[in-house]
Design an enzyme around this catalytic site. Structure first.
Site, PDB file in Angstrom:
ATOM      1  N   ASP A 244       0.825  -1.201   0.000  1.00  0.00           N
ATOM      2  CA  ASP A 244       0.000   0.000   0.000  1.00  0.00           C
ATOM      3  C   ASP A 244       0.866   1.262   0.000  1.00  0.00           C
ATOM      4  O   ASP A 244       0.625   2.207  -0.761  1.00  0.00           O
ATOM      5  CB  ASP A 244      -0.915  -0.015   1.233  1.00  0.00           C
ATOM      6  CG  ASP A 244      -2.238   0.675   0.969  1.00  0.00           C
ATOM      7  OD1 ASP A 244      -2.515   0.988  -0.197  1.00  0.00           O
ATOM      8  OD2 ASP A 244      -2.995   0.905   1.927  1.00  0.00           O
TER       9      ASP A 244
ATOM     10  N   ASP B  77      -8.772  -2.507   1.888  1.00  0.00           N
ATOM     11  CA  ASP B  77      -8.700  -1.962   3.242  1.00  0.00           C
ATOM     12  C   ASP B  77      -9.705  -2.620   4.177  1.00  0.00           C
ATOM     13  O   ASP B  77      -9.642  -2.425   5.398  1.00  0.00           O
ATOM     14  CB  ASP B  77      -8.944  -0.449   3.212  1.00  0.00           C
ATOM     15  CG  ASP B  77      -7.911   0.277   2.370  1.00  0.00           C
ATOM     16  OD1 ASP B  77      -6.751  -0.160   2.373  1.00  0.00           O
ATOM     17  OD2 ASP B  77      -8.268   1.251   1.694  1.00  0.00           O
TER      18      ASP B  77
END
Length: 538
Positions: free
Chosen positions: A384, A437
């Site tokens: 990420d 997420d």
């Protein structure tokens, strides 16, 4: 069922590629054009409402220059000024027309931006609107040799099409008046609260479903073991046929595959490629919505006979009558969303399909122990950060942000996102969160509840409550960081992983359970029936 399982595996990799939270950039930073005295404004988006012959017309959006007067943030404080064309059009020499606090409209080119602004100010203009030679906006900066810039009027750039429209009105002798202001985003928007509740609620529902399934399977195995049934020999194969257990190698491979997906999307981003993603999302959404509805309806006794009766369908194998009954509705729902996905309320359908897909993925795909969960989340954490921040060094822009927004595609973004319109934001737009997420930390949270239930731990003595709380706090910190950084996209896992994984590891070490949590999946493969004692057993 193998086909459905393969769909889920593919969708979890594709959907988890997008780990991103954003509200849209209003303040833009620029490392190439650093601030210096007289040239230190932020690049802010500017609202330019127009009034044609006293009637309110289109509101355009421009971008403020690095130099010049700072704009008002509220419309009621912004002056309503008459707009006039520059003569000459480029405003590189003193205008022939007399100005008295009007806003002057000039073309880009032939001289520097600061020169145009200085000439307009000296001529008596209250602000200058510069028309770009492209449909995009351009950041106006000071020249390298300009060390002390003093400009006292606002300078705003408009896209080419907006400038052309205003020129046509002025050419037709219409009276055009404009306002210039740059409203600030609210510190917290209600949309972020609802998005937080959606993400936490999705993991909560998926975790309880996963834990209930695991407990039912453990009870069934325990009964077969006590009865000495031969069916127990084949039980592990039957159970695993509907579940995909991630191992350490596949957790590491996830980063490689997800990165390849992301690069492919970045390079091939276009209208037709977004259409392919929409089709894939609809397929996964139909499977997810169908699975969730069948599981929900099966809880009611009126639907249990249909849920327990099966018919053999070519290519799909044995399918329950209840699944056949709900499938047309699920397909129709996905098709209607795909056709009308550009309307203002289409986000509702996208979120329903997305939540159903995420819940089903968290039920089908599981981490067997804390070791796999740690490797998976650690890799996702680095993934990420790399694709949101570090990728700028190689690609000159954030690959994750570009892909999530659907830049160069003519669309509002990829469908693998949960999103809610920002309700009290003067700039509108959406608050979004990537599937990754939710899915990636959700795998660890769901594992914690399965462990608690099968080891008969209460809420306080278990791990689920603390893991769920840690996830909620991590996501909350993400939104705080998002607002502190003026809406710039943030890698949510940067905040979620340390909270969730850190809490789990710390509690496990303090309670002396770390070794059991770390290796329990390896024991289960050899002797699954003694991994846990089901609730209610001796």
């Amino acid at each position: 069922m193998n086909i459905c399982k393969n769909i889920y595996v593919f969708m979890v990799v594709l959907a988890s590629s997008f780990c991103f939270g954003s509200a849209g950039d209003i303040v833009h930073q620029d490392d190439v054009a650093p601030k210096r005295p007289g040239c230190e404004n932020n690049f802010v988006l500017v609202k330019v409402p127009t009034y044609i012959n006293g009637v309110e017309d289109i509101e355009y959006v421009g971008v403020g220059a690095r130099f010049g007067l700072t704009l008002e943030s509220k419309e009621k404080h912004a002056n309503l000024s008459t707009l006039v064309l520059a003569d000459p059009p480029d405003c590189c020499s003193k205008p022939r027309n007399k100005l008295s606090r009007e806003v002057i409209l000039a073309h880009r080119g032939n001289c520097s931006f600061t020169t145009k602004a200085n000439i307009a100010e000296d001529a008596g203009a209250s602000a200058i609107l510069i028309i770009n030679n492209r449909t995009e906006l351009f950041k106006m900066v000071c020249e390298a040799n300009e060390t002390d810039v003093k400009i006292g009027i606002a300078t705003v750039m408009l896209p080419q099409d907006a400038g052309a429209s205003l020129e046509n009105y002025l050419a037709s002798s219409s009276t055009v008046k404009v306002q210039l202001y740059s409203p600030r985003r609210p510190v917290v928007d209600v949309a972020e609260v609802f998005l937080w509740l959606m993400a936490v609620g999705t993991i909560l529902c998926a975790s309880y479903w996963s834990a209930w399934s695991a407990r039912e399977a453990a009870i069934e195995q325990d009964k077969l073991l006590k009865d000495g049934s031969d069916e127990f020999v084949n039980m592990d194969g039957v159970h695993s046929s509907g579940i995909v257990n991630i191992n350490t190698a596949s957790a590491i491979l996830f980063v490689v595959i997800a990165s390849c997906f992301l690069i492919m999307l970045y390079k091939l981003m276009s209208y037709w490629f977004i259409e392919i993603l929409v089709v894939l999302f609809c397929i996964g959404g139909v499977e997810g919505l169908q699975t969730c509805l069948v599981a929900l309806l099966s809880c009611f006794r009126w639907f249990q006979p249909a849920g327990e009766s099966f018919v053999k369908v070519p290519f799909f194998g044995a399918v329950s009558y209840l699944t056949l009954a709900v499938s047309p509705f699920c397909i129709a729902f996905a098709v209607v969303w795909a056709v009308f996905r550009r309307v203002s309320f289409a986000w509702i359908g996208q979120d329903i399909l997305g939540i159903a897909l995420i819940i089903t993925v968290l039920q089908i795909v599981r981490v067997p122990n804390l070791k796999v969960g740690t490797v998976l989340l650690s890799c996702a954490f680095l993934y990420d950060i790399f694709w949101v921040f570090v990728s700028k060094w190689w690609f000159k822009e954030s690959v994750m942000i570009v892909v999530a927004r659907g830049d160069k595609s003519g669309e509002d973004g990829i469908p693998m996102l949960l999103k809610i319109p920002r309700m009290f934001d003067p700039w509108g737009g959406y608050s979004i969160i990537g599937f990754g997420d939710i899915i990636l930390p959700g795998l660890l949270v769901a594992f914690s509840l399965r462990y608690d239930w099968l080891s008969k731990r209460n809420l306080r003595a278990g791990y689920f409550f603390w893991a769920m709380t840690a996830y909620g706090l991590g996501l909350l910190i993400t939104y705080v960081a998002l607002n502190m950084m003026d809406g710039h996209g943030q890698p949510a896992l940067l905040y979620i992983v340390p909270f969730t994984l850190g809490t789990f590891l710390t509690l496990g070490k303090q309670r002396g359970d770390l070794k059991t949590l770390w290796t329990m999946g390896e024991r289960e493969r050899h002797c699954p029936h003694i991994q846990f004692q089901p609730a209610g057993s001796d």
